[in-house]
Design a protein around this motif. Sequence first.
Motif, PDB file in Angstrom:
ATOM      1  N   TYR A  22      15.976  -2.569   5.141  1.00 46.86           N
ATOM      2  CA  TYR A  22      15.179  -1.592   4.396  1.00 46.86           C
ATOM      3  C   TYR A  22      16.043  -0.541   3.700  1.00 46.86           C
ATOM      4  O   TYR A  22      15.515   0.412   3.140  1.00 46.86           O
ATOM      5  CB  TYR A  22      14.166  -0.919   5.327  1.00 46.86           C
ATOM      6  CG  TYR A  22      13.284  -1.940   6.000  1.00 46.86           C
ATOM      7  CD1 TYR A  22      12.271  -2.577   5.297  1.00 46.86           C
ATOM      8  CD2 TYR A  22      13.487  -2.303   7.319  1.00 46.86           C
ATOM      9  CE1 TYR A  22      11.479  -3.537   5.897  1.00 46.86           C
ATOM     10  CE2 TYR A  22      12.697  -3.259   7.935  1.00 46.86           C
ATOM     11  CZ  TYR A  22      11.694  -3.872   7.220  1.00 46.86           C
ATOM     12  OH  TYR A  22      10.914  -4.829   7.813  1.00 46.86           O
ATOM     13  N   LYS A  25      15.299   1.562   0.252  1.00 48.32           N
ATOM     14  CA  LYS A  25      13.856   1.603   0.017  1.00 48.32           C
ATOM     15  C   LYS A  25      13.286   2.932   0.496  1.00 48.32           C
ATOM     16  O   LYS A  25      13.865   3.596   1.349  1.00 48.32           O
ATOM     17  CB  LYS A  25      13.162   0.461   0.760  1.00 48.32           C
ATOM     18  CG  LYS A  25      13.569  -0.903   0.221  1.00 48.32           C
ATOM     19  CD  LYS A  25      12.754  -2.000   0.817  1.00 48.32           C
ATOM     20  CE  LYS A  25      13.152  -3.326   0.172  1.00 48.32           C
ATOM     21  NZ  LYS A  25      12.140  -4.333   0.339  1.00 48.32           N
ATOM     22  N   LEU A  45      -2.894   2.797   4.751  1.00 52.33           N
ATOM     23  CA  LEU A  45      -1.479   2.412   4.794  1.00 52.33           C
ATOM     24  C   LEU A  45      -1.273   1.095   4.053  1.00 52.33           C
ATOM     25  O   LEU A  45      -0.319   0.943   3.284  1.00 52.33           O
ATOM     26  CB  LEU A  45      -0.997   2.294   6.246  1.00 52.33           C
ATOM     27  CG  LEU A  45      -0.956   3.590   7.053  1.00 52.33           C
ATOM     28  CD1 LEU A  45      -0.702   3.293   8.527  1.00 52.33           C
ATOM     29  CD2 LEU A  45       0.106   4.544   6.505  1.00 52.33           C
ATOM     30  N   GLU A  46      -2.177   0.145   4.271  1.00 52.54           N
ATOM     31  CA  GLU A  46      -2.078  -1.150   3.595  1.00 52.54           C
ATOM     32  C   GLU A  46      -2.240  -0.982   2.083  1.00 52.54           C
ATOM     33  O   GLU A  46      -1.530  -1.628   1.302  1.00 52.54           O
ATOM     34  CB  GLU A  46      -3.129  -2.121   4.146  1.00 52.54           C
ATOM     35  CG  GLU A  46      -3.108  -3.496   3.495  1.00 52.54           C
ATOM     36  CD  GLU A  46      -1.821  -4.278   3.692  1.00 52.54           C
ATOM     37  OE1 GLU A  46      -1.575  -5.197   2.884  1.00 52.54           O
ATOM     38  OE2 GLU A  46      -1.053  -4.001   4.638  1.00 52.54           O
ATOM     39  N   TYR A  49       0.968   0.330   0.730  1.00 48.73           N
ATOM     40  CA  TYR A  49       1.964  -0.734   0.763  1.00 48.73           C
ATOM     41  C   TYR A  49       1.761  -1.707  -0.403  1.00 48.73           C
ATOM     42  O   TYR A  49       2.712  -2.022  -1.131  1.00 48.73           O
ATOM     43  CB  TYR A  49       1.894  -1.467   2.102  1.00 48.73           C
ATOM     44  CG  TYR A  49       2.853  -2.623   2.194  1.00 48.73           C
ATOM     45  CD1 TYR A  49       4.229  -2.418   2.198  1.00 48.73           C
ATOM     46  CD2 TYR A  49       2.389  -3.930   2.254  1.00 48.73           C
ATOM     47  CE1 TYR A  49       5.113  -3.481   2.269  1.00 48.73           C
ATOM     48  CE2 TYR A  49       3.261  -4.997   2.331  1.00 48.73           C
ATOM     49  CZ  TYR A  49       4.617  -4.771   2.332  1.00 48.73           C
ATOM     50  OH  TYR A  49       5.493  -5.827   2.396  1.00 48.73           O
ATOM     51  N   ARG A  50       0.554  -2.155  -0.604  1.00 52.61           N
ATOM     52  CA  ARG A  50       0.280  -3.115  -1.687  1.00 52.61           C
ATOM     53  C   ARG A  50       0.533  -2.506  -3.061  1.00 52.61           C
ATOM     54  O   ARG A  50       1.006  -3.178  -3.967  1.00 52.61           O
ATOM     55  CB  ARG A  50      -1.142  -3.648  -1.581  1.00 52.61           C
ATOM     56  CG  ARG A  50      -1.303  -4.563  -0.388  1.00 52.61           C
ATOM     57  CD  ARG A  50      -2.672  -5.153  -0.282  1.00 52.61           C
ATOM     58  NE  ARG A  50      -2.763  -5.897   0.977  1.00 52.61           N
ATOM     59  CZ  ARG A  50      -3.656  -6.830   1.213  1.00 52.61           C
ATOM     60  NH1 ARG A  50      -4.525  -7.167   0.294  1.00 52.61           N
ATOM     61  NH2 ARG A  50      -3.671  -7.440   2.374  1.00 52.61           N
ATOM     62  N   LYS A  53       4.845  -1.681  -2.917  1.00 49.82           N
ATOM     63  CA  LYS A  53       5.894  -2.535  -2.340  1.00 49.82           C
ATOM     64  C   LYS A  53       6.820  -3.134  -3.403  1.00 49.82           C
ATOM     65  O   LYS A  53       8.011  -3.290  -3.166  1.00 49.82           O
ATOM     66  CB  LYS A  53       5.301  -3.632  -1.465  1.00 49.82           C
ATOM     67  CG  LYS A  53       4.489  -4.665  -2.213  1.00 49.82           C
ATOM     68  CD  LYS A  53       3.917  -5.709  -1.271  1.00 49.82           C
ATOM     69  CE  LYS A  53       3.090  -6.708  -2.047  1.00 49.82           C
ATOM     70  NZ  LYS A  53       2.576  -7.771  -1.205  1.00 49.82           N
ATOM     71  N   GLU A  58       8.169   0.569   1.618  1.00 52.78           N
ATOM     72  CA  GLU A  58       7.800  -0.167   2.826  1.00 52.78           C
ATOM     73  C   GLU A  58       7.055   0.748   3.788  1.00 52.78           C
ATOM     74  O   GLU A  58       7.411   1.918   3.931  1.00 52.78           O
ATOM     75  CB  GLU A  58       9.050  -0.696   3.556  1.00 52.78           C
ATOM     76  CG  GLU A  58       9.791  -1.785   2.840  1.00 52.78           C
ATOM     77  CD  GLU A  58       9.128  -3.136   2.907  1.00 52.78           C
ATOM     78  OE1 GLU A  58       8.277  -3.371   3.784  1.00 52.78           O
ATOM     79  OE2 GLU A  58       9.468  -3.991   2.076  1.00 52.78           O
ATOM     80  N   VAL A  59       6.054   0.213   4.439  1.00 56.65           N
ATOM     81  CA  VAL A  59       5.402   0.858   5.571  1.00 56.65           C
ATOM     82  C   VAL A  59       5.886   0.130   6.809  1.00 56.65           C
ATOM     83  O   VAL A  59       5.879  -1.104   6.846  1.00 56.65           O
ATOM     84  CB  VAL A  59       3.862   0.759   5.482  1.00 56.65           C
ATOM     85  CG1 VAL A  59       3.214   1.317   6.743  1.00 56.65           C
ATOM     86  CG2 VAL A  59       3.345   1.475   4.245  1.00 56.65           C
ATOM     87  N   PHE A  90       2.084  -5.344   6.013  1.00 51.12           N
ATOM     88  CA  PHE A  90       3.370  -4.672   6.232  1.00 51.12           C
ATOM     89  C   PHE A  90       3.840  -4.932   7.667  1.00 51.12           C
ATOM     90  O   PHE A  90       3.041  -5.350   8.517  1.00 51.12           O
ATOM     91  CB  PHE A  90       3.276  -3.166   5.928  1.00 51.12           C
ATOM     92  CG  PHE A  90       2.200  -2.418   6.664  1.00 51.12           C
ATOM     93  CD1 PHE A  90       2.367  -2.018   7.984  1.00 51.12           C
ATOM     94  CD2 PHE A  90       1.012  -2.091   6.028  1.00 51.12           C
ATOM     95  CE1 PHE A  90       1.379  -1.315   8.657  1.00 51.12           C
ATOM     96  CE2 PHE A  90       0.015  -1.380   6.690  1.00 51.12           C
ATOM     97  CZ  PHE A  90       0.202  -0.993   8.011  1.00 51.12           C
TER      98      PHE A  90
END
Length: 159
Positions: A22, A25, A45-46, A49-50, A53, A58-59, A90
């Motif tokens: 990572y 990042k 969070l998702e 991330y989407r 990313k 990054e999560v 993630f």
Amino acid sequence: MTKLTDLPVRLADGTTGDLSAYAGKVLLIVNTASKCGFTPQYEGLEELYRDYKDRGFEVLAFPCNQFGAQEPGDAAEIANFCSLTYDVSFPVMAKIDVNGDDADPIFKHLKKEKSGLLGSAIKWNFTKFLVDRDGKVVSRHAPTTKPEQLRKEIEALLG
């Protein structure tokens, strides 16, 4: 001085790696739990991330059972819950401690770099640390801070 990306990380499959994958990042590192009032934050969070990313974001989720025993499951149960309930894509790492003598080295580092309002200890699930591309811990956010509230800060770090 130890760099965050040099620290060991326990992966959900039981193996040990480090955060070097990572390096470079922007990271959002969160201690998580499946049976917490803040658990629906997995959805936010998702979404972050989407959305980011592909820009180097990054999560990293670290399940923890230290607060109200709200993460009782094993790695397979946690992964299954995250996938089926929130479609999490993630990385979800191995379950760890974030406080005390057995605190994970990553969280020891994060807490040393950014103390909270009431000291360095993590107070509850879904405490969030934002880390820049150089591995510097730039901010710490309380569990009550929703993931979407971090968008402007993340976008600024992504450039």
